[in-house]
Design a protein around this motif. Structure first.
Motif, PDB file in Angstrom:
ATOM      1  N   GLU A  67       4.044   1.419   2.687  1.00 51.88           N
ATOM      2  CA  GLU A  67       3.262   2.581   3.103  1.00 51.88           C
ATOM      3  C   GLU A  67       2.996   2.614   4.605  1.00 51.88           C
ATOM      4  O   GLU A  67       2.567   3.637   5.130  1.00 51.88           O
ATOM      5  N   LEU A 125      -1.115  -8.443   1.316  1.00 53.95           N
ATOM      6  CA  LEU A 125      -0.718  -7.041   1.297  1.00 53.95           C
ATOM      7  C   LEU A 125       0.135  -6.880   0.041  1.00 53.95           C
ATOM      8  O   LEU A 125       1.318  -7.239   0.032  1.00 53.95           O
ATOM      9  N   ASP A 179      -9.597  -1.238   2.783  1.00 57.54           N
ATOM     10  CA  ASP A 179      -8.809  -0.082   2.381  1.00 57.54           C
ATOM     11  C   ASP A 179      -9.114   1.090   3.309  1.00 57.54           C
ATOM     12  O   ASP A 179     -10.194   1.155   3.901  1.00 57.54           O
ATOM     13  N   LYS A 184       1.842   7.293   1.552  1.00 57.39           N
ATOM     14  CA  LYS A 184       0.602   6.697   1.038  1.00 57.39           C
ATOM     15  C   LYS A 184       0.443   6.966  -0.452  1.00 57.39           C
ATOM     16  O   LYS A 184       0.795   8.026  -0.960  1.00 57.39           O
ATOM     17  N   GLU A 244      -5.325   2.354   9.320  1.00 55.08           N
ATOM     18  CA  GLU A 244      -4.146   1.558   8.962  1.00 55.08           C
ATOM     19  C   GLU A 244      -3.985   0.312   9.832  1.00 55.08           C
ATOM     20  O   GLU A 244      -3.688  -0.758   9.326  1.00 55.08           O
ATOM     21  N   ASP A 272       5.844  -6.687  -2.376  1.00 51.70           N
ATOM     22  CA  ASP A 272       6.144  -5.263  -2.263  1.00 51.70           C
ATOM     23  C   ASP A 272       7.355  -4.889  -3.095  1.00 51.70           C
ATOM     24  O   ASP A 272       8.105  -5.743  -3.560  1.00 51.70           O
ATOM     25  N   VAL A 309       1.689  -2.664  -0.443  1.00 51.54           N
ATOM     26  CA  VAL A 309       1.131  -1.899   0.670  1.00 51.54           C
ATOM     27  C   VAL A 309       2.144  -1.747   1.801  1.00 51.54           C
ATOM     28  O   VAL A 309       2.184  -0.710   2.463  1.00 51.54           O
ATOM     29  N   GLY A 314      -5.485  -3.210   1.770  1.00 54.96           N
ATOM     30  CA  GLY A 314      -5.044  -2.208   0.811  1.00 54.96           C
ATOM     31  C   GLY A 314      -5.509  -2.588  -0.581  1.00 54.96           C
ATOM     32  O   GLY A 314      -4.759  -2.537  -1.549  1.00 54.96           O
TER      33      GLY A 314
END
Length: 192
Positions: A117, A111, A70, A5, A96, A142, A114, A45
């Motif tokens: 994580e 996302l 979040d 995280k 989550e 990502d 995120v 997120g």
């Protein structure tokens, strides 16, 4: 919180000049195509609002709405201090893979940095399917799984191919790829 995280005490990094240079919001939004009037969007997120605020501005005069989601109360508090006049943002404290949004609400989920994580990405995808309308899109941006001089360690990142396989196993199809460079990849999925 696991070591996967993001450290919420480093929140300034989420809206820094460096981040704006390597991951411009306009590139993220261009990768998915048109955002239609009245859309309901989930920024999963959301952090301190890097994407939430531009999305809300685009939807402001069209009866659209952004769920800013979040797991960190600190991040949501910082975002809340920025949105006093933006009535089309709803802050959502979540776990989550448990998001307290009613079923069949969302047209489009983001996302952004995120996915790497997530402890159980399949569970979050199931939750996205639950709170989304039958026809919806999911945008993933990502970190790639290569060594780089910034971001999380490459060993915790998912490759683009792994993410595509996970979403395909959950009934999604890949619509588009974008923002491919030394640091990031972008993927747009819709439900079949």
């Amino acid at each position: 919180m696991t070591d996967k995280k993001f450290n919420e005490n480093e929140y300034e990094k989420l809206d820094s000049p460096k981040r704006r240079k390597i991951l411009p919001v306009d590139n993220i939004l261009q990768g998915l195509g048109e955002i239609n009037p009245g859309m309901v969007v989930a920024d999963i997120g959301c952090g301190i609002g890097y994407l939430t605020l531009p999305l809300a501005e685009r939807l402001r005069f069209s009866a659209g709405k952004v769920f800013a989601i979040d797991i960190s109360p600190k991040m949501l508090n910082i975002l809340e201090s920025k949105i006093d006049r933006q009535q089309n943002i709803e802050l959502v404290k979540s776990k989550e893979s448990e998001v307290p949004i009613k079923s069949k609400q969302v047209d489009l989920s983001f996302l952004v940095t995120v996915f790497h994580e997530l402890e159980e990405p399949e569970e979050l995808i199931d939750e996205i399917k639950r709170f989304s309308k039958n026809k919806h899109r999911v945008v993933i941006v990502d970190w790639n799984d290569k060594e780089r001089d910034m971001g999380p360690p490459a060993k915790i990142a998912f490759s683009k191919e792994e993410v595509i396989d996970i979403f395909k196993d959950k009934g999604y199809e890949l619509l588009n790829t974008f923002k491919e460079d030394d640091n990031f990849y972008g993927l747009v999925f819709n439900i079949k």
